[in-house]
Design an enzyme around this catalytic site. Structure first.
Site, short mmCIF file in Angstrom:
data_model
loop_
_atom_site.label_atom_id
_atom_site.label_comp_id
_atom_site.label_asym_id
_atom_site.label_seq_id
_atom_site.Cartn_x
_atom_site.Cartn_y
_atom_site.Cartn_z
N CYS A 73 0.85 -1.19 0.00
CA CYS A 73 0.00 0.00 0.00
C CYS A 73 0.88 1.23 0.00
O CYS A 73 1.92 1.26 0.65
CB CYS A 73 -0.86 0.06 1.26
SG CYS A 73 -2.19 -1.13 1.28
N GLU B 274 1.63 -3.89 -5.66
CA GLU B 274 0.56 -4.88 -5.56
C GLU B 274 -0.69 -4.37 -6.30
O GLU B 274 -1.00 -3.19 -6.26
CB GLU B 274 0.24 -5.07 -4.07
CG GLU B 274 -0.61 -6.27 -3.77
CD GLU B 274 -0.92 -6.37 -2.27
OE1 GLU B 274 0.04 -6.53 -1.48
OE2 GLU B 274 -2.10 -6.28 -1.91
N1 ACO Z 1 -4.98 14.26 -10.69
C1 ACO Z 1 -4.19 14.13 -11.77
N2 ACO Z 1 -2.91 13.68 -11.71
C2 ACO Z 1 -2.44 13.35 -10.51
C3 ACO Z 1 -3.20 13.45 -9.33
C4 ACO Z 1 -4.52 13.94 -9.46
N3 ACO Z 1 -5.31 14.11 -8.38
N4 ACO Z 1 -2.46 13.05 -8.29
C5 ACO Z 1 -1.26 12.71 -8.78
N5 ACO Z 1 -1.25 12.88 -10.13
C6 ACO Z 1 -0.13 12.63 -11.03
C7 ACO Z 1 0.75 13.85 -11.01
O1 ACO Z 1 0.36 14.75 -12.02
C8 ACO Z 1 2.11 13.26 -11.23
O2 ACO Z 1 2.34 13.02 -12.59
P1 ACO Z 1 3.20 14.06 -13.48
O3 ACO Z 1 4.46 14.34 -12.72
O4 ACO Z 1 3.43 13.30 -14.73
O5 ACO Z 1 2.32 15.25 -13.63
C9 ACO Z 1 2.03 11.89 -10.58
O6 ACO Z 1 0.66 11.57 -10.52
C10 ACO Z 1 2.66 11.85 -9.21
O7 ACO Z 1 2.28 13.00 -8.50
P2 ACO Z 1 2.69 13.22 -6.99
O8 ACO Z 1 2.44 14.65 -6.63
O9 ACO Z 1 4.07 12.70 -6.75
O10 ACO Z 1 1.63 12.27 -6.27
P3 ACO Z 1 1.03 12.39 -4.79
O11 ACO Z 1 2.05 12.95 -3.85
O12 ACO Z 1 -0.27 13.08 -4.83
O13 ACO Z 1 0.84 10.85 -4.42
C11 ACO Z 1 -0.64 8.96 -4.40
C12 ACO Z 1 0.19 9.94 -5.26
C13 ACO Z 1 0.28 8.27 -3.39
C14 ACO Z 1 -1.27 7.91 -5.29
C15 ACO Z 1 -1.72 9.81 -3.66
O14 ACO Z 1 -2.59 10.35 -4.61
C16 ACO Z 1 -2.54 9.02 -2.66
O15 ACO Z 1 -2.08 8.77 -1.55
N6 ACO Z 1 -3.77 8.66 -3.02
C17 ACO Z 1 -4.70 7.95 -2.11
C18 ACO Z 1 -4.24 6.54 -1.83
C19 ACO Z 1 -3.98 5.75 -3.10
O16 ACO Z 1 -4.77 5.74 -4.02
N7 ACO Z 1 -2.84 5.05 -3.13
C20 ACO Z 1 -2.45 4.16 -4.21
C21 ACO Z 1 -3.22 2.87 -4.12
S1 ACO Z 1 -2.49 1.58 -5.09
C22 ACO Z 1 -1.36 0.81 -4.03
O17 ACO Z 1 -1.41 1.08 -2.86
C23 ACO Z 1 -0.37 -0.16 -4.59
#
Ligand code: ACO
Ligand code: ZN
Length: 291
Positions: A150, A184
């Site tokens: 996760c 995962e």
């Molecule tokens: N809308 C559009 N693009 C997005 C968004 C959004 N809301 N959030 C992130 N991105 C894109 C960014 O644009 C970036 O891509 P780019 O550099 O090409 O523009 C990329 O994703 C990474 O952006 P970060 O700022 O590094 O991402 P963030 O710090 O927001 O973390 C994460 C991403 C961990 C998925 C976060 O959104 C989160 O915690 N979400 C809720 C929990 C979740 O869904 N976790 C993943 C589940 S799958 C697993 O656990 C294996």
């Protein structure tokens, strides 16, 4: 895997207070029922203990002496640190972290049994302590070669590049292990976006870095194979291929697949380089794999 329960049950916590933030949960999380009908629950930002009122939290903070996540600090660069937390040795913290994370993860099973996991907690340091930004969990032994179970960035820190840092860190650990890895499944929409972005950036960077041979037909080809890319980055072969396909850099010529480089991708590369502000510095990772 899926948890029917977590998918069908609706959001049960109104608000979470953690350090200087208040967050509105996205999903159900199995906090004790006594906490579910309150206007807010209160978390100690260092040990993640949950309390039912601000008064209880204040009382707790007078006793709670820790100012950072438990476990070993295995990385520090400026004010950014990573702590490795063993789910068996720090069960209280690990369970509280899972409860908090579940508020923002809908499709993940919550692991009450945290023993088989390590938790890599990213924290930002200031004069008051190390404040949790996000984390990823990882099985101590993964039969499927998953390097992340996760992953979460807390909402106030999202969309600032921290997710990318967590992902980059997870692959640095895999490099040290001399393995390839993959997150995962299933991935959330935000998870998929973040991984695609990281994989593309990492692979394009390698392709540009390595010498190319000019094909004479307007095409440049890198002197790297899919296996080379996978070995150098620890990104699993299948993920390398799907990324190349998405970028339209994987072509079928004369009975075989070849990687090509286009001018367009060089522009993408320059744009990316400008965008990525902070990176993981592998030299600051003080960590060796267990046995
Ligand atoms: N809308 C559009 N693009 C997005 C968004 C959004 N809301 N959030 C992130 N991105 C894109 C960014 O644009 C970036 O891509 P780019 O550099 O090409 O523009 C990329 O994703 C990474 O952006 P970060 O700022 O590094 O991402 P963030 O710090 O927001 O973390 C994460 C991403 C961990 C998925 C976060 O959104 C989160 O915690 N979400 C809720 C929990 C979740 O869904 N976790 C993943 C589940 S799958 C697993 O656990 C294996
Ligand atoms: Zn505490």
């Amino acid at each position: 895997g899926h948890s029917e329960d977590a998918l069908t049950r609706i959001r049960n916590i109104e608000m979470v207070e953690l350090g200087r933030f208040r967050m509105v949960p996205w999903y159900f999380s199995p906090y004790p029922v006594e906490l579910t009908r309150l206007p807010a629950i209160y978390l100690c930002e260092f040990c993640l203990k949950f309390l039912k009122s601000a008064t209880c939290l204040r009382r707790h903070l007078e006793k709670c002496r820790i100012k950072h996540p438990p476990g070993n600090e295995i990385y520090r660069n400026d004010n950014l640190s990573f702590f490795e937390v063993d789910g068996r040795r720090n069960k209280f913290y690990a369970q509280n972290l899972c409860l908090l994370a579940k508020l923002f993860l809908d499709h993940k099973t919550l692991y009450y049994d945290t023993d088989p996991f390590l938790f890599y907690v990213m924290a930002e340091k200031d004069d008051r302590g190390f404040h949790i930004v996000g984390y990823f969990s990882k099985e101590k032994e993964s039969a499927d070669e998953y390097n992340v179970a996760c992953i979460l960035v807390l909402p106030p820190y999202q969309k600032k590049g921290y997710g990318r840092l967590l992902i980059e860190f997870s692959y640095e650990l895999s490099k040290r292990e001399g393995k390839t890895g993959s997150p995962e499944k299933p991935l959330s929409d935000l998870g998929l976006l973040s991984y695609r972005s990281f994989w593309s950036a990492t692979i394009i960077e390698k392709l540009i870095e390595y010498k190319t041979t000019w094909q004479g037909n307007g095409q440049e080809r890198p002197m790297l194979s899919v296996v080379d890319l996978s070995t150098m980055t620890s990104i699993r072969k299948e993920d390398v291929i799907s990324t190349l396909q998405q970028l339209n850099l994987y072509k079928y010529y004369h009975g075989q697949y070849v990687i090509v480089i286009t001018d367009e991708i060089k522009h993408v590369y320059e744009k990316m380089q400008r965008k990525i502000k902070v990176r993981i510095d592998p030299r600051r990772l003080q960590w060796t794999p267990r046995d």
